[in-house]
Motif scaffolding. Structure first.
Motif, mmCIF file in Angstrom:
data_model
loop_
_atom_site.group_PDB
_atom_site.id
_atom_site.type_symbol
_atom_site.label_atom_id
_atom_site.label_comp_id
_atom_site.label_asym_id
_atom_site.label_seq_id
_atom_site.Cartn_x
_atom_site.Cartn_y
_atom_site.Cartn_z
ATOM 1 N N LYS A 105 56.069 35.348 33.333
ATOM 2 C CA LYS A 105 56.787 35.390 34.610
ATOM 3 C C LYS A 105 56.055 34.642 35.715
ATOM 4 C CE LYS A 105 58.699 39.944 33.513
ATOM 5 N NZ LYS A 105 58.786 41.378 33.925
ATOM 6 N N VAL A 106 54.717 34.679 35.688
ATOM 7 C CA VAL A 106 53.916 34.049 36.745
ATOM 8 C C VAL A 106 52.739 33.320 36.113
ATOM 9 C CG1 VAL A 106 54.520 35.726 38.546
ATOM 10 C CG2 VAL A 106 52.564 36.179 37.042
ATOM 11 N N ASP A 107 52.156 32.407 36.890
ATOM 12 C CA ASP A 107 50.889 31.791 36.495
ATOM 13 C C ASP A 107 49.750 32.594 37.099
ATOM 14 O OD1 ASP A 107 52.032 29.775 35.022
ATOM 15 O OD2 ASP A 107 52.010 28.316 36.660
ATOM 16 N N PHE A 108 48.622 32.631 36.388
ATOM 17 C CA PHE A 108 47.426 33.314 36.859
ATOM 18 C C PHE A 108 46.333 32.306 37.189
ATOM 19 C CE2 PHE A 108 49.229 37.076 34.872
ATOM 20 C CZ PHE A 108 48.740 38.118 35.656
ATOM 21 N N SER A 109 45.489 32.694 38.144
ATOM 22 C CA SER A 109 44.230 31.975 38.341
ATOM 23 C C SER A 109 43.275 32.345 37.218
ATOM 24 C CB SER A 109 43.607 32.362 39.681
ATOM 25 O OG SER A 109 43.151 33.719 39.643
ATOM 26 N N GLU A 110 42.162 31.660 37.181
ATOM 27 C CA GLU A 110 41.067 32.117 36.338
ATOM 28 C C GLU A 110 40.588 33.483 36.853
ATOM 29 O OE1 GLU A 110 39.664 30.707 33.543
ATOM 30 O OE2 GLU A 110 41.443 29.427 33.694
ATOM 31 N N PRO A 111 39.997 34.320 36.006
ATOM 32 C CA PRO A 111 39.549 35.641 36.478
ATOM 33 C C PRO A 111 38.513 35.525 37.598
ATOM 34 C CG PRO A 111 39.484 35.518 34.080
ATOM 35 C CD PRO A 111 39.721 34.119 34.572
ATOM 36 N N TYR A 112 38.656 36.383 38.600
ATOM 37 C CA TYR A 112 37.640 36.466 39.646
ATOM 38 C C TYR A 112 36.825 37.748 39.530
ATOM 39 C CZ TYR A 112 41.285 39.258 41.946
ATOM 40 O OH TYR A 112 42.252 40.191 42.229
ATOM 41 N N MET A 113 37.232 38.651 38.606
ATOM 42 C CA MET A 113 36.545 39.930 38.475
ATOM 43 C C MET A 113 36.909 40.564 37.142
ATOM 44 S SD MET A 113 36.839 43.242 41.012
ATOM 45 C CE MET A 113 36.290 42.276 42.409
ATOM 46 N N ARG A 114 35.947 41.261 36.549
ATOM 47 C CA ARG A 114 36.219 42.092 35.368
ATOM 48 C C ARG A 114 35.868 43.526 35.715
ATOM 49 N NH1 ARG A 114 34.830 40.509 29.287
ATOM 50 N NH2 ARG A 114 36.776 39.387 29.723
ATOM 51 N N SER A 115 36.725 44.442 35.280
ATOM 52 C CA SER A 115 36.478 45.847 35.546
ATOM 53 C C SER A 115 36.813 46.663 34.309
ATOM 54 C CB SER A 115 37.304 46.319 36.747
ATOM 55 O OG SER A 115 36.886 47.593 37.167
ATOM 56 N N GLU A 116 36.549 47.966 34.379
ATOM 57 C CA GLU A 116 36.789 48.867 33.265
ATOM 58 C C GLU A 116 37.616 50.061 33.712
ATOM 59 O OE1 GLU A 116 32.944 48.271 30.409
ATOM 60 O OE2 GLU A 116 32.694 49.597 32.134
ATOM 61 N N ALA A 231 45.338 25.036 40.375
ATOM 62 C CA ALA A 231 44.130 24.234 40.139
ATOM 63 C C ALA A 231 43.162 24.292 41.325
ATOM 64 C CB ALA A 231 44.502 22.793 39.805
ATOM 65 N N PRO A 232 43.632 24.106 42.578
ATOM 66 C CA PRO A 232 42.694 24.245 43.705
ATOM 67 C C PRO A 232 42.071 25.633 43.796
ATOM 68 C CG PRO A 232 44.692 23.132 44.417
ATOM 69 C CD PRO A 232 44.954 23.622 43.028
ATOM 70 N N MET A 233 42.864 26.671 43.573
ATOM 71 C CA MET A 233 42.315 28.035 43.618
ATOM 72 C C MET A 233 41.259 28.229 42.534
ATOM 73 S SD MET A 233 43.606 30.038 46.041
ATOM 74 C CE MET A 233 43.544 31.713 45.401
ATOM 75 N N ASN A 234 41.516 27.706 41.343
ATOM 76 C CA ASN A 234 40.529 27.825 40.271
ATOM 77 C C ASN A 234 39.242 27.107 40.623
ATOM 78 O OD1 ASN A 234 42.116 29.402 38.622
ATOM 79 N ND2 ASN A 234 42.873 27.703 37.387
ATOM 80 N N ALA A 235 39.374 25.947 41.274
ATOM 81 C CA ALA A 235 38.181 25.204 41.684
ATOM 82 C C ALA A 235 37.379 25.998 42.707
ATOM 83 C CB ALA A 235 38.584 23.844 42.248
ATOM 84 N N ALA A 236 38.079 26.644 43.646
ATOM 85 C CA ALA A 236 37.389 27.438 44.665
ATOM 86 C C ALA A 236 36.710 28.650 44.038
ATOM 87 C CB ALA A 236 38.376 27.869 45.746
ATOM 88 N N ILE A 237 37.400 29.333 43.122
ATOM 89 C CA ILE A 237 36.808 30.494 42.445
ATOM 90 C C ILE A 237 35.556 30.070 41.678
ATOM 91 C CG2 ILE A 237 37.164 32.183 40.602
ATOM 92 C CD1 ILE A 237 40.136 32.251 41.498
ATOM 93 N N ALA A 238 35.642 28.945 40.981
ATOM 94 C CA ALA A 238 34.492 28.463 40.215
ATOM 95 C C ALA A 238 33.304 28.180 41.128
ATOM 96 C CB ALA A 238 34.869 27.213 39.422
ATOM 97 N N SER A 239 33.570 27.594 42.290
ATOM 98 C CA SER A 239 32.478 27.289 43.216
ATOM 99 C C SER A 239 31.857 28.558 43.773
ATOM 100 C CB SER A 239 32.971 26.384 44.349
ATOM 101 O OG SER A 239 33.774 27.090 45.286
ATOM 102 N N MET A 240 32.683 29.581 43.990
ATOM 103 C CA MET A 240 32.185 30.845 44.528
ATOM 104 C C MET A 240 31.396 31.635 43.478
ATOM 105 S SD MET A 240 35.627 31.684 46.722
ATOM 106 C CE MET A 240 35.256 33.382 47.172
ATOM 107 N N LYS A 241 31.766 31.485 42.218
ATOM 108 C CA LYS A 241 30.954 32.067 41.152
ATOM 109 C C LYS A 241 29.610 31.360 41.072
ATOM 110 C CE LYS A 241 34.653 33.615 38.018
ATOM 111 N NZ LYS A 241 35.303 33.375 36.692
ATOM 112 N N ASP A 247 29.111 37.342 43.792
ATOM 113 C CA ASP A 247 28.094 38.379 43.652
ATOM 114 C C ASP A 247 27.834 39.068 44.984
ATOM 115 O OD1 ASP A 247 27.814 37.796 40.976
ATOM 116 O OD2 ASP A 247 26.017 36.567 41.237
ATOM 117 N N ALA A 248 27.798 38.286 46.058
ATOM 118 C CA ALA A 248 27.554 38.864 47.380
ATOM 119 C C ALA A 248 28.707 39.774 47.803
ATOM 120 C CB ALA A 248 27.345 37.752 48.407
ATOM 121 N N LEU A 249 29.952 39.398 47.473
ATOM 122 C CA LEU A 249 31.096 40.254 47.779
ATOM 123 C C LEU A 249 31.025 41.552 46.981
ATOM 124 C CD1 LEU A 249 34.087 37.751 48.001
ATOM 125 C CD2 LEU A 249 32.841 38.854 49.863
#
Length: 261
Positions: A105-116, A231-241, A247-249
């Protein structure tokens, strides 16, 4: 990765400047982001009514790196994925688990967080200590918000796989189910570790986490199918990782921030 305080305290928080030349410049483009403001500490209303949280901080940083102007809207969880799928909004953010059926139904960004997925009970609960002992006592009830990962974990990881199992008491919001737990109307609720640890800490002993995590999940932002923002959002997430910003967030919202203050 488990987002526990002990693990996060060991993270290196040295953030290096993002290499702006490596990221696309979207020239101030307005991007409409929809959220629910019901999922602390990712996004919620603080005691003063201000919309705050991990995702708001992350989106603000993404906006700076990509040169976009963010406009926020609110909707319910049930309406969010259909609305983004129909193009009513450019991005959806509310701790959305990346799942294959949702990718239809939708496209996803790359993961920005993993949780349990964790089990939350009242602080004085002694009748059961894990999923198996909860399932073995038929009068015990669990609260869940239909269509969410906690709902499906309750059905398939704890109970019998019947989505109409009467032991699952459905609520429109996670907060309503949590209040039912506190009031003694249900005996268990589920949340991923991003929110569970915050609620337990804020409860001053009124709540606790039991048993082992039921499952892990990756969170991503959602977009209408074929969106040129992915694609731009994925690039930004990658740079923030890469530069330590994520990590700071994590440190700010999962270690330092105290729910209810």
């Amino acid at each position: 990765m488990k987002l526990s305080a002990a693990a996060l305290l060991g993270l290196s928080l040295a953030a290096l400047p993002a290499l702006a030349q490596d990221l696309p410049d979207l020239a101030g483009r307005e991007v409409v982001v929809v959220t629910e403001n019901a999922y602390p500490p990712l996004q919620f209303l603080d005691k003063d009514g201000a919309a705050v949280g991990w995702e708001y901080d992350a989106m603000a940083e993404i906006a700076k790196r990509l040169n976009i102007t963010v406009k926020y809207e609110n909707t319910s969880w049930d309406a969010m994925i259909p609305a983004v799928s129909e193009g009513q909004y450019d991005i959806g953010m509310t701790g959305i688990t990346i799942k294959d059926e949702r990718k239809e139904k939708v496209d996803f960004s790359e993961p920005y967080m993993r949780s349990e997925m964790l089990m939350i009970v009242r602080g004085d609960e002694e009748r059961f200590t894990d999923a198996a002992s909860f399932a073995a006592i038929p009068e015990l009830l669990i609260s869940a918000q239909p269509g969410t990962s906690p709902f499906y974990a309750a059905i398939y990881n704890i109970l019998d796989g019947n989505e109409e199992n009467p032991r699952v008491i459905k609520f429109e919001t996670f907060g309503a189910g949590l209040e039912a737990l506190k009031a003694g109307d249900v005996d268990l609720t589920l949340s991923d570790s991003t929110a569970a640890n915050g609620y337990v800490t804020a409860s001053n002993g009124g709540l606790k986490i039991i048993g082992e995590p039921l499952a892990s999940e990756d969170f991503g932002f959602i977009f209408p199918k074929g969106s040129d923002l992915v694609a731009p959002m994925n690039a930004a997430i990658a740079s923030m990782k890469a530069d330590g910003t994520l990590d700071a967030l994590n440190q700010k919202w999962f270690v330092e921030y105290k729910m209810g203050e």
